[in-house]
Write an enzyme that holds these catalytic residues in place. Structure first.
Site, short mmCIF file in Angstrom:
data_model
loop_
_atom_site.label_atom_id
_atom_site.label_comp_id
_atom_site.label_asym_id
_atom_site.label_seq_id
_atom_site.Cartn_x
_atom_site.Cartn_y
_atom_site.Cartn_z
N SER A 130 -2.59 -4.84 1.06
CA SER A 130 -2.62 -4.52 -0.38
C SER A 130 -3.18 -5.72 -1.12
CB SER A 130 -1.18 -4.27 -0.87
OG SER A 130 -1.14 -4.18 -2.28
N TYR A 174 7.85 -6.16 -2.31
CA TYR A 174 6.67 -5.44 -1.82
C TYR A 174 5.57 -6.43 -1.45
CZ TYR A 174 2.67 -2.26 -1.69
OH TYR A 174 1.54 -1.57 -1.30
P1 NDP Z 1 1.57 7.52 0.07
O1 NDP Z 1 2.97 7.44 -0.42
O2 NDP Z 1 0.72 8.65 -0.39
O3 NDP Z 1 1.53 7.47 1.66
C1 NDP Z 1 2.44 6.68 2.40
C2 NDP Z 1 2.49 7.25 3.80
O4 NDP Z 1 3.40 6.45 4.56
C3 NDP Z 1 2.99 8.68 3.83
O5 NDP Z 1 2.15 9.41 4.71
C4 NDP Z 1 4.38 8.56 4.42
O6 NDP Z 1 4.65 9.69 5.23
C5 NDP Z 1 4.22 7.34 5.29
N1 NDP Z 1 5.50 6.72 5.65
C6 NDP Z 1 6.45 6.21 4.86
N2 NDP Z 1 7.50 5.79 5.59
C7 NDP Z 1 7.18 6.05 6.88
C8 NDP Z 1 7.84 5.87 8.12
N3 NDP Z 1 9.07 5.33 8.19
N4 NDP Z 1 7.22 6.25 9.26
C9 NDP Z 1 5.99 6.82 9.20
N5 NDP Z 1 5.32 7.02 8.07
C10 NDP Z 1 5.91 6.64 6.93
O7 NDP Z 1 0.91 6.13 -0.34
P2 NDP Z 1 -0.49 5.42 0.01
O8 NDP Z 1 -1.40 6.35 0.67
O9 NDP Z 1 -0.92 4.75 -1.20
O10 NDP Z 1 0.00 4.30 1.02
C11 NDP Z 1 -0.65 3.99 2.24
C12 NDP Z 1 -0.65 2.49 2.45
O11 NDP Z 1 -1.51 1.89 1.46
C13 NDP Z 1 0.72 1.82 2.28
O12 NDP Z 1 0.89 0.84 3.30
C14 NDP Z 1 0.61 1.16 0.91
O13 NDP Z 1 1.46 0.04 0.79
C15 NDP Z 1 -0.86 0.78 0.90
N6 NDP Z 1 -1.39 0.53 -0.44
C16 NDP Z 1 -1.54 1.53 -1.36
C17 NDP Z 1 -2.01 1.25 -2.62
C18 NDP Z 1 -2.11 2.30 -3.68
O14 NDP Z 1 -2.35 1.98 -4.86
N7 NDP Z 1 -2.01 3.57 -3.35
C19 NDP Z 1 -2.43 -0.10 -3.01
C20 NDP Z 1 -2.25 -1.08 -1.97
C21 NDP Z 1 -1.77 -0.77 -0.73
P3 NDP Z 1 6.07 10.40 5.48
O15 NDP Z 1 6.88 10.19 4.26
O16 NDP Z 1 5.67 11.81 5.75
O17 NDP Z 1 6.62 9.72 6.70
#
Ligand code: NDP
Length: 245
Positions: A143, A156
């Site tokens: 991030s 975070y």
């Molecule tokens: P979302 O919330 O849309 O996606 C997060 C994903 O992580 C979901 O598919 C969720 O699936 C999964 N997840 C959460 N906990 C678990 C777990 N214990 N095991 C497996 N999967 C898990 O957010 P983003 O797409 O934005 O996030 C993706 C990545 O990008 C993250 O690491 C986030 O920190 C990073 N990021 C995002 C930014 C943004 O602005 N969107 C900016 C900077 C970084 P499920 O709940 O079905 O398990």
């Protein structure tokens, strides 16, 4: 896929929404076989159907990255079925932001469990396979929070600084055949901010997230890193909205 592109076997964690889902769709469109993992199976099944309808190949797996044995079993099964795992996109993450004085210890723990230990579990699961073949590619979804800290982002950002450092550690410890890429997205459209329970942090996010870019912009950065020849290792890409300060 153009005829010179090698098809890779790719596991994308956290693929049930946002950046992970967009990355899976993009990599499948580029001709790779994607295995999509997360906890919410219905969303994964819909994603697999969308990819198949677009002419790609994908399969869904139940995966909670906080469960090391489950993560190992998923990676081992991919290697057994396909003969290899070429790329792990360690994307699963959560972001329940709050100030430290809110004392939301359980949410701190969840962030460390998913964003830090989840990444380590992915490395523990994939690295033996990468090492045995002398090749593999870890793509870590960090991030801009891996480079900066703002009020409410202490834990975070701490988890993302850690993800950055762990990925860099893997890079410097690994032979040339193993590549490591850290992607640092800025504000991107996804479900990420939905996990913020703290009312003040939630309110602050509304203005901060006003200029979000689509998840496909981050997927394009992942696709670029993966598409490079084996002797080229793209170590870090920071992608943020042009309007983000
Ligand atoms: P979302 O919330 O849309 O996606 C997060 C994903 O992580 C979901 O598919 C969720 O699936 C999964 N997840 C959460 N906990 C678990 C777990 N214990 N095991 C497996 N999967 C898990 O957010 P983003 O797409 O934005 O996030 C993706 C990545 O990008 C993250 O690491 C986030 O920190 C990073 N990021 C995002 C930014 C943004 O602005 N969107 C900016 C900077 C970084 P499920 O709940 O079905 O398990």
């Amino acid at each position: 896929m153009n005829s010179h592109t090698e098809q890779k076997i790719v596991l994308v964690t956290g693929a049930s929404s946002g950046i992970g889902a967009a990355t899976a769709e993009r990599l499948a469109a580029d001709g790779h076989h994607v295995v999509v993992g997360a906890r919410r199976r219905p969303q994964l099944d819909e994603l697999v159907a969308r990819i198949a309808a677009a002419g790609g190949t994908a399969q869904a797996v139940d995966l909670d990255v906080t469960d090391i044995e489950g993560h190992r079993a998923v990676v081992d099964a991919i290697a057994a079925e396909h003969g290899r795992l070429d790329v792990l996109v360690a994307n699963a993450g959560v972001m329940p932001l709050s100030r430290l004085d809110a004392g939301l210890v359980d949410e701190w723990k969840t962030m460390i469990d998913v964003n830090v230990l989840g990444l380590l579990h992915g490395i523990a699961a994939a690295l033996p396979h990468f090492t045995a073949r002398g090749s593999g590619h870890l793509v870590t979804m960090a991030s801009v929070g891996a480079h900066e800290v703002s009020p409410t982002s202490a834990v975070y950002s701490g988890s993302k600084f850690a993800a950055w450092a762990i990925s860099e550690g893997l890079r410097v410890e690994s032979p040339a055949g193993i590549r490591v890429t850290t992607i640092c997205p800025g504000v991107t459209t996804s479900e990420l901010a939905d996990s913020i329970s703290d009312p003040k942090a939630r309110e602050a996010m509304v203005a901060y997230r006003a200029h979000a870019i689509p998840a496909s912009s981050i997927a394009a950065a992942v696709a670029f890193a993966i598409a490079q020849p084996a002797n080229v290792d793209v170590n870090e890409i920071i992608v943020r909205p042009a309007a983000q300060r």
